[in-house]
Design an enzyme around this catalytic site. Structure first.
Site, PDB file in Angstrom:
ATOM      1  N   CYS A 140      79.894   9.156  27.387  1.00 21.52           N
ATOM      2  CA  CYS A 140      79.924   7.813  27.968  1.00 21.52           C
ATOM      3  C   CYS A 140      81.360   7.321  28.146  1.00 21.52           C
ATOM      4  CB  CYS A 140      79.126   6.855  27.098  1.00 21.52           C
ATOM      5  SG  CYS A 140      77.358   7.283  27.054  1.00 21.52           S
ATOM      6  N   HIS A 143      71.731   7.806  27.980  1.00 19.35           N
ATOM      7  CA  HIS A 143      72.366   6.850  27.067  1.00 19.35           C
ATOM      8  C   HIS A 143      72.385   5.478  27.740  1.00 19.35           C
ATOM      9  CE1 HIS A 143      74.811   9.667  24.255  1.00 19.35           C
ATOM     10  NE2 HIS A 143      73.670  10.226  24.610  1.00 19.35           N
ATOM     11  N   GLU A 188      74.752   3.388  28.142  1.00 11.76           N
ATOM     12  CA  GLU A 188      75.916   3.195  29.012  1.00 11.76           C
ATOM     13  C   GLU A 188      75.749   3.908  30.348  1.00 11.76           C
ATOM     14  OE1 GLU A 188      77.669   3.796  24.753  1.00 11.76           O
ATOM     15  OE2 GLU A 188      75.890   4.408  25.879  1.00 11.76           O
ATOM     16  N   CYS A 207      80.055   7.303  23.013  1.00 13.63           N
ATOM     17  CA  CYS A 207      80.323   8.702  22.663  1.00 13.63           C
ATOM     18  C   CYS A 207      81.309   9.294  23.666  1.00 13.63           C
ATOM     19  CB  CYS A 207      79.023   9.493  22.665  1.00 13.63           C
ATOM     20  SG  CYS A 207      78.334   9.727  24.330  1.00 13.63           S
TER      21      CYS A 207
END
Length: 171
Positions: free
Chosen positions: A87, A54, A56, A84
Site C-alpha cells: 500500500c 487492502h 488502501e 504495509c
C-alpha cells in the site's frame, strides 16, 4: 486542521468496524479531495480471496475513478492502521499528497515503523505523513478484533477436542 483530521479518521473507523463485522481485519480508509470523500475502502482480503484487497488499495481505485486519473495529487488519505509495503508503494506511485494514520504497525508498517517507503528521497515522490490521529480508538478496534478471534479459536479447539474424545477409533 485537527478537527478535520478527527472527522475523517472517524469515517475511516466506521469502515474498519464494517470490516470487523464481516470477519476481516478491521482497517478502514478514506481519501479526501477538496473536502470531499472520493474513495472509501475497508479490508476485504478474505471476502475477495485476494492479497490486493487492502483498505488502501480499494480506496485508491475508487478515488482514481472519481478523479478520472491515476494521479491523486491534492488528495489526503486517512487510514486507521499504518500502510504495509504494498500500500505504501501504491501511495508513492499515486502521488498522493498526504497520509494521516491512526495506529502504527510495528510488525509490517512501511510509513515509519519497519520502513518508511513514503518519504524515501530516492523516489520521485514523497508523501507527507501525520500519525497518531485517534490512535487509541484505532488501536482498540484492532485489539478487540484479535481478542475476539483468539477467544473464538480457543472455543473451537475445545469443542473439537470434546467431539473427538468420544469417537470410536475403529470408525
Amino acid at each position: 486542521m485537527k478537527e478535520t483530521n478527527t472527522y475523517y479518521m472517524k469515517k475511516a473507523l466506521l469502515l474498519a468496524k464494517k470490516a470487523a463485522a464481516i470477519g476481516e481485519v478491521p482497517i478502514g480508509c478514506v481519501i479526501v479531495h477538496e473536502d470531499r470523500i472520493i474513495g472509501r475502502g475497508y479490508n476485504k482480503r478474505n471476502k475477495n480471496k485476494t492479497t490486493l484487497a487492502h483498505a488502501e488499495m480499494i480506496a485508491i481505485q475508487k478515488a482514481s475513478r472519481a478523479l478520472g486519473d491515476w494521479r491523486l495529487e491534492g488528495c489526503i488519505m486517512y487510514v486507521t492502521l499504518e500502510p504495509c509495503q504494498m500500500c505504501s508503494g501504491a501511495l508513492v506511485q499515486s502521488r498522493i499528497d498526504k497520509v494521516v494514520i491512526g495506529a502504527m504497525n510495528q510488525k509490517a508498517g512501511c510509513a515509519g515503523s519497519v520502513l518508511n517507503l513514503l518519504q524515501m528521497k530516492e523516489f520521485n515522490h514523497q508523501v507527507e505523513l501525520e500519525t497518531g490521529v485517534l490512535q487509541e480508538e484505532c488501536t482498540k478496534v484492532l485489539q478487540d478484533f484479535f481478542s475476539q478471534l483468539r477467544t473464538r479459536n480457543r472455543i473451537e479447539k475445545q469443542l473439537y477436542r470434546e467431539e473427538t474424545e468420544h469417537e470410536d477409533p475403529r470408525n
